[in-house]
Design a protein around this motif. Structure first.
Motif, PDB file in Angstrom:
ATOM      1  N   UNK A 218       7.043   8.759  -5.922  1.00  0.00           N
ATOM      2  CA  UNK A 218       8.360   7.343  -5.740  1.00  0.00           C
ATOM      3  C   UNK A 218       7.697   6.421  -4.665  1.00  0.00           C
ATOM      4  N   UNK A 219       7.192   7.063  -3.521  1.00  0.00           N
ATOM      5  CA  UNK A 219       6.694   6.253  -2.546  1.00  0.00           C
ATOM      6  C   UNK A 219       5.470   5.226  -2.830  1.00  0.00           C
ATOM      7  N   UNK A 220       4.681   5.769  -3.521  1.00  0.00           N
ATOM      8  CA  UNK A 220       3.559   5.080  -4.014  1.00  0.00           C
ATOM      9  C   UNK A 220       3.464   4.532  -5.477  1.00  0.00           C
ATOM     10  N   UNK A 221       4.653   4.412  -6.087  1.00  0.00           N
ATOM     11  CA  UNK A 221       4.863   4.026  -7.391  1.00  0.00           C
ATOM     12  C   UNK A 221       4.389   2.501  -7.605  1.00  0.00           C
ATOM     13  N   UNK A 222       5.078   1.787  -6.624  1.00  0.00           N
ATOM     14  CA  UNK A 222       5.012   0.129  -6.568  1.00  0.00           C
ATOM     15  C   UNK A 222       3.390  -0.259  -6.494  1.00  0.00           C
ATOM     16  N   UNK A 223       2.707   0.523  -5.616  1.00  0.00           N
ATOM     17  CA  UNK A 223       1.270   0.244  -5.284  1.00  0.00           C
ATOM     18  C   UNK A 223       0.442   0.743  -6.472  1.00  0.00           C
ATOM     19  N   UNK A 224       0.734   1.929  -7.088  1.00  0.00           N
ATOM     20  CA  UNK A 224      -0.034   2.339  -8.342  1.00  0.00           C
ATOM     21  C   UNK A 224       0.180   1.484  -9.536  1.00  0.00           C
ATOM     22  N   UNK A 225       1.489   0.899  -9.573  1.00  0.00           N
ATOM     23  CA  UNK A 225       1.599  -0.048 -10.701  1.00  0.00           C
ATOM     24  C   UNK A 225       0.783  -1.507 -10.537  1.00  0.00           C
ATOM     25  N   UNK A 226       0.897  -1.764  -9.369  1.00  0.00           N
ATOM     26  CA  UNK A 226      -0.107  -2.948  -9.173  1.00  0.00           C
ATOM     27  C   UNK A 226      -1.675  -2.718  -9.458  1.00  0.00           C
ATOM     28  N   UNK A 227      -2.037  -1.471  -8.748  1.00  0.00           N
ATOM     29  CA  UNK A 227      -3.519  -1.062  -9.152  1.00  0.00           C
ATOM     30  C   UNK A 227      -3.605  -1.064 -10.544  1.00  0.00           C
ATOM     31  N   UNK A 228      -2.661  -0.659 -11.601  1.00  0.00           N
ATOM     32  CA  UNK A 228      -3.058  -0.389 -13.006  1.00  0.00           C
ATOM     33  C   UNK A 228      -3.030  -1.790 -13.439  1.00  0.00           C
ATOM     34  N   UNK A 229      -2.210  -2.761 -12.968  1.00  0.00           N
ATOM     35  CA  UNK A 229      -2.046  -4.079 -13.610  1.00  0.00           C
ATOM     36  C   UNK A 229      -3.394  -4.962 -13.203  1.00  0.00           C
ATOM     37  N   UNK A 230      -3.786  -4.548 -12.163  1.00  0.00           N
ATOM     38  CA  UNK A 230      -5.107  -5.205 -11.518  1.00  0.00           C
ATOM     39  C   UNK A 230      -6.367  -5.043 -12.262  1.00  0.00           C
ATOM     40  N   UNK A 231      -6.592  -3.468 -12.227  1.00  0.00           N
ATOM     41  CA  UNK A 231      -7.397  -3.069 -13.137  1.00  0.00           C
ATOM     42  C   UNK A 231      -7.512  -3.679 -14.596  1.00  0.00           C
ATOM     43  N   UNK A 232      -6.285  -3.915 -15.447  1.00  0.00           N
ATOM     44  CA  UNK A 232      -6.281  -4.100 -16.544  1.00  0.00           C
ATOM     45  C   UNK A 232      -6.682  -5.457 -16.590  1.00  0.00           C
ATOM     46  N   UNK A 256      -4.796  -2.502  -3.860  1.00  0.00           N
ATOM     47  CA  UNK A 256      -3.842  -1.849  -4.445  1.00  0.00           C
ATOM     48  C   UNK A 256      -3.966  -0.186  -3.963  1.00  0.00           C
ATOM     49  N   UNK A 257      -5.077   0.268  -4.558  1.00  0.00           N
ATOM     50  CA  UNK A 257      -5.251   1.468  -4.508  1.00  0.00           C
ATOM     51  C   UNK A 257      -5.219   2.122  -3.081  1.00  0.00           C
ATOM     52  N   UNK A 258      -5.774   1.249  -2.245  1.00  0.00           N
ATOM     53  CA  UNK A 258      -5.697   1.438  -0.599  1.00  0.00           C
ATOM     54  C   UNK A 258      -4.268   1.810  -0.374  1.00  0.00           C
ATOM     55  N   UNK A 259      -3.391   0.745  -0.646  1.00  0.00           N
ATOM     56  CA  UNK A 259      -2.093   0.942  -0.397  1.00  0.00           C
ATOM     57  C   UNK A 259      -1.351   2.188  -1.029  1.00  0.00           C
TER      58      UNK A 259
END
Lengths: 277, 171
Positions: A218-232, A256-259
């Motif tokens: 839950x804590x890292x969900x937002x950053x992981x979402x940004x990571x996926x979007x940026x990769x796409x 985003x991955x770092x975050x």
């Protein structure tokens, strides 16, 4: 009757002309193989032999032909030497091994047998790993400590009893027997309780771990979402032929991955701080 | 394999003409035989079957050789320096001057005539087997065989293998 006689004469003349007209050497050379093999009719044989008596060129060819038969037969076998057999065996062996590998790969891609084959090969690689011996020694040490050194260990008194037996040897051999009997009894009477304790402990640990995992997710969900979007987006930019934009998106993804990574471990730090002194 | 390797090497040399290449091709022939052994169900037909595989492997090799550049570019007049001092298997094989003469004369024949001499007169295959292998009518193979023998005898004479070499006349 006269007609038939005329025809016979014509046939005879044509036959003689066929056998004697044209180049006599060419005709003789055509018939030489049959002459050499003894397969020539008597008329032709006499004609060819008569020609050979007077033609030195054709006689030389006839002599060469009569002799070359045995020379040709002597060329039927060429010994390649000792290394030849070994070279062929090496090549066929290599192919056999390759064929076995192919068959194994085919089996690996099919059904339960394939699954077992994959598991077997995974175990084989695992055991062949350089650090397998260290890992096995580590596991064995943990097991020994768990069975003999902890307050809840079922065999915690066994080392002391074994030591007594060794110190009292040989008169202390009965002590060894007592130790074995005691250990057996411990296993018989305490195994059920031990299994129950282990199972309840495992369940509690599993629940804790699951809850902790959910918190971290839950804590890292937002950053992981940004990571996926940026990769796409980076992939899309790259496929559209814009490497610079793709690089920028990849950099965003990296940040985003770092975050996400920091958010994940921050949860542990918080909980560590919470349970700290 | 030991039983047939001498024969197979002789066939390969007959087709490709170079001893080292012939031994390489002979290895390839035995590898093919090994891979296709299950297809040879009649042991009495093993000889022609082996011969057929050998011929196809040699023809494949000749096709590949045509398609690629020469393997070596050493000038011809320097080639003798590359030979070792001892006798090669080919030297041992061609132990008499007569054999060397016949071998050289074979090199002067056309491909088809050399092939028929190789299969019939050297390896002793029947005309029917050769006809099947070459996919030619029996009569054609027979006439070509006679012509090939005459051509070979003529080539031997042209190379100096005439009556003065002590041959006996046909009686």
């Amino acid at each position: 009757m006269n007609r038939r006689g005329d025809k016979d004469r014509r046939d005879f003349v044509n036959d003689v002309l066929d056998r004697t007209s044209g180049s006599p050497c060419r005709r003789a050379l055509e018939l030489l193989p049959d002459l050499t093999d003894g397969a020539l009719a008597s008329t032709d044989r006499q004609l060819v032999q008569g020609h050979l008596e007077h033609c030195t060129g054709c006689r030389a060819v006839a002599m060469a032909m009569s002799r070359m038969g045995e020379d040709l037969v002597s060329l039927a076998v060429l010994d390649p030497g000792e290394a030849f057999t070994a070279a062929v065996l090496a090549r066929t062996t290599a192919r056999t091994v390759a064929a076995q590998e192919r068959r194994r790969a085919e089996v690996a891609s099919r059904g339960p047998a394939g699954l077992m084959d994959r598991i077997g090969r995974w175990l084989q690689r695992w055991i062949a790993a350089p650090d397998f011996a260290i890992q096995a020694a580590y596991v064995a040490t943990v097991l020994i400590v768990a069975l003999t050194a902890l307050p809840i260990s079922p065999f915690r008194e066994a080392p002391g009893k074994m030591l007594q037996a060794v110190q009292a040897s040989p008169g202390g051999l009965p002590v060894v027997g007592q130790a074995v009997t005691w250990s057996t009894r411990q296993v018989e009477t305490g195994a059920a309780g031990l299994v129950g304790r282990v199972r309840s402990g495992f369940d509690a640990a599993w629940d804790d771990a699951s809850e902790d995992w959910r918190d971290r997710s839950a804590r890292s969900a937002a950053d992981r979402g940004r990571l996926d979007a940026s990769l796409d987006m980076a992939v899309d930019e790259f496929m559209d032929g814009r490497p610079a934009a793709a690089g920028a998106k990849a950099l965003e993804a990296y940040r985003s991955g770092q975050a996400a990574w920091s958010a994940w471990w921050a949860a542990e730090q918080d909980s560590s701080e919470a349970v700290g002194p | 394999m030991r039983q047939e390797q001498g024969r197979v090497c002789s066939i390969a040399l007959g087709y490709v003409g170079d001893q080292d290449e012939a031994f390489d091709v002979a290895q390839e022939i035995f590898v093919r035989v090994w891979n296709r052994l299950a297809t040879c169900t009649d042991l009495e037909r093993f000889g022609p079957w082996l011969m057929s595989i050998a011929r196809n492997a040699c023809l494949d090799h000749l096709r590949r050789r045509k398609a690629r550049p020469p393997r070596q570019d050493v000038p011809a007049d320097e080639m003798h320096d590359l030979r070792s001092g001892g006798p090669t298997p080919e030297d041992t094989w061609l132990s008499t001057s007569r054999q060397r003469l016949v071998h050289r004369a074979l090199g002067n024949l056309s491909d088809i005539n050399r092939e028929i001499i190789l299969l019939k007169d050297i390896q002793g295959l029947a005309l029917e087997e050769i006809a099947g292998m070459l996919e030619l009518p029996l009569g054609t193979v027979k006439s070509r065989s006679s012509r090939a023998r005459t051509e070979l005898a003529q080539a031997i004479v042209d190379l100096g293998g005439g009556p003065d070499t002590g041959q006996e006349a046909v009686s």
